[in-house]
Design a protein around this motif. Sequence first.
Motif, short mmCIF file in Angstrom:
data_model
loop_
_atom_site.label_atom_id
_atom_site.label_comp_id
_atom_site.label_asym_id
_atom_site.label_seq_id
_atom_site.Cartn_x
_atom_site.Cartn_y
_atom_site.Cartn_z
N PHE A 22 38.84 29.30 39.34
CA PHE A 22 38.70 30.41 38.41
C PHE A 22 39.73 30.28 37.28
CE2 PHE A 22 39.74 34.59 36.76
CZ PHE A 22 38.48 35.04 36.39
N LYS A 79 38.74 27.21 35.00
CA LYS A 79 37.45 27.19 34.29
C LYS A 79 37.04 28.52 33.65
CE LYS A 79 35.37 23.48 36.94
NZ LYS A 79 34.64 23.28 38.19
N HIS A 80 37.47 29.63 34.22
CA HIS A 80 36.92 30.91 33.76
C HIS A 80 37.93 31.93 33.25
CE1 HIS A 80 33.38 29.21 35.54
NE2 HIS A 80 33.90 29.24 36.75
N GLN A 105 38.10 33.06 29.64
CA GLN A 105 37.04 32.27 28.99
C GLN A 105 35.76 33.12 28.96
OE1 GLN A 105 37.51 29.05 27.99
NE2 GLN A 105 39.56 28.86 28.87
N SER A 137 33.13 32.43 30.17
CA SER A 137 32.39 32.26 31.42
C SER A 137 32.88 33.18 32.55
CB SER A 137 32.48 30.80 31.88
OG SER A 137 33.83 30.45 32.10
N ASP A 138 33.83 34.05 32.30
CA ASP A 138 34.19 35.07 33.30
C ASP A 138 33.12 36.16 33.22
OD1 ASP A 138 35.26 37.02 34.93
OD2 ASP A 138 37.08 37.33 33.76
#
Length: 561
Positions: A499, A502-503, A506, A508-509
């Motif tokens: 998490f 990558k997120h 971002q 993409s969360d």
Amino acid sequence: MRTTVLVLFLLSSFATIASAQTTHKRTGDSVRLPGAAFAAMQKIDPERVRAHVRFLSHDLLEGRGTGQRGGDIAAEYIATQFALYGLKAVGDNGSYLQKVPMVGITPAAETTFSLVSSKGAVDLKPLDQYVAYDQTQQPQSEVDADVVYVGYGIEAPEYKWDDYKGVDVRGKVLLMLVNEPPSDDVNFFKGKALTYYGRWTYKYEEAARKGAVGAILIHQTEMASYPWEVVRNSNSGEKSYLKLDGTPRLKAASWVQFEVAKQMAATAGMDIDKMMADARSRDFHPVSLPVKLKAHMVSKIRPFESNNVLAMLPGSDRRLKSEAVMFTAHYDHLGIRPDMPGDNIYNGADDNATGCGILLEIARAYSEAVARPRRSILFASVTAEEQGLLGSEYLGKHPPIPASKISLDLNYDDVPPLGSPEEVEVSGSERTTFYPVIEAMAKTFRLTIRPDSRPEAGHYYRSDHFSLARVGIPAFSVNEGTKYKGHDAAWGLQQAEEFTSKHYHQPSDEYHPSMDFTGDAAMARFGFTLGSAAASQSKLVGWEKGDEFEPARMKNSAGAQ
Ligand SMILES: [Zn+2]
């Protein structure tokens, strides 16, 4: 089927709560959850947390940016829920909203920042060599002042540490190190753990309190625990501040690259390594450098406002209802970046729609309970956390009930929807007189208390509960640890790492239907139970003796008498 299992679990938990009543000699209070509260707790529903998360992180809310339309819609949504629960509005003028006046500051290209010595002037390059903000919120400020090296720039009587030694630094620019004097001794700046004295925010605040016009923090990756890029990225473009409120501020709040500081020292005929070593001694004394900072600070100033959302359930006890237990969760996230190609909405599902969903379920449970706790319960969904804990700072300075009468703040920030937790993280709670109750309750809930895995990173100072601790309110965040039912600890760690890389912060969360909110509901029940205990015990919660926030608690309590 699931419900039956849950009820059985909770019934057995209740028995443990009852049996745990005799174990708290330290506070003299028992952990007792009255039947009505117990019944209310059972109503906390993971699917309702999901519904709130799904809506709050929807693209239509455009990332809930502070001062943006999506953020305002989120605030109205939360206010509407509070109204549906029948909670009392305790914001401005009988509304649920508390206006938070803010100012966005963007350093302009005309800004110049130079170090002047007998050898001439050196103009520093913005972002590559320095970052600086004018906290006085003026479109233009001039700095032309001597530089004084103040070591760590810390004055901490409880650790018998004073880098200033009474030297008058009014009108000066203070050069200083980040972090705090290194030590393994837990009685000295808490050993390896970072105290607030080590945070850059403290350094600026202390410099301003002492009348300095500027502060220059020396960046060094090992000491800061993050590289220059982090400083650079979080100090480029617009930064938000609370509107001026009489708190002293710096004309130049800045960082420089280590190489710049090294050169500055060399110009003064000094050695940076020796200067850094000298700072580790109690006998350190400020050193005036034959160097001046000459800065022409030009800023774009953008005033704007956002709102905290505040509601209250009045307590049942005639005397104690003037006191309260508070729950907090920030609703803001990073908003939308129209100039960015592709998905440019920072939905903030985990961060922090989950905390809002939990806060709302706790609020609903309290409002539906047939009996109220003795003290009042405050619910605050705050704004501008991502801008530097600004909404909660404003709330701490303008609480609906005096800070000295707020027993406890339980904060929720980014509670991952990963299933059923076997651990709970309540870092900072061990510093309060409430800890024995928390330990007993964790046992009841069959949750292992997970200690802060990286106390040296100073996470305690990076979420909203900290703003409330600063005004003396015992405060901490409640979150899951990393061990989940059906998985080993490595799995949880891996989820957390994934998490973060990558997120976190971002686009993409985002919300996914596969998310499992069991744990979020468990954290809500845990907090509800803690809140109920704190709201009904005989005494207000306090800080342990000698804690860094104890003086603020005592000062505010004395002021309120
Ligand atoms: Zn957050």
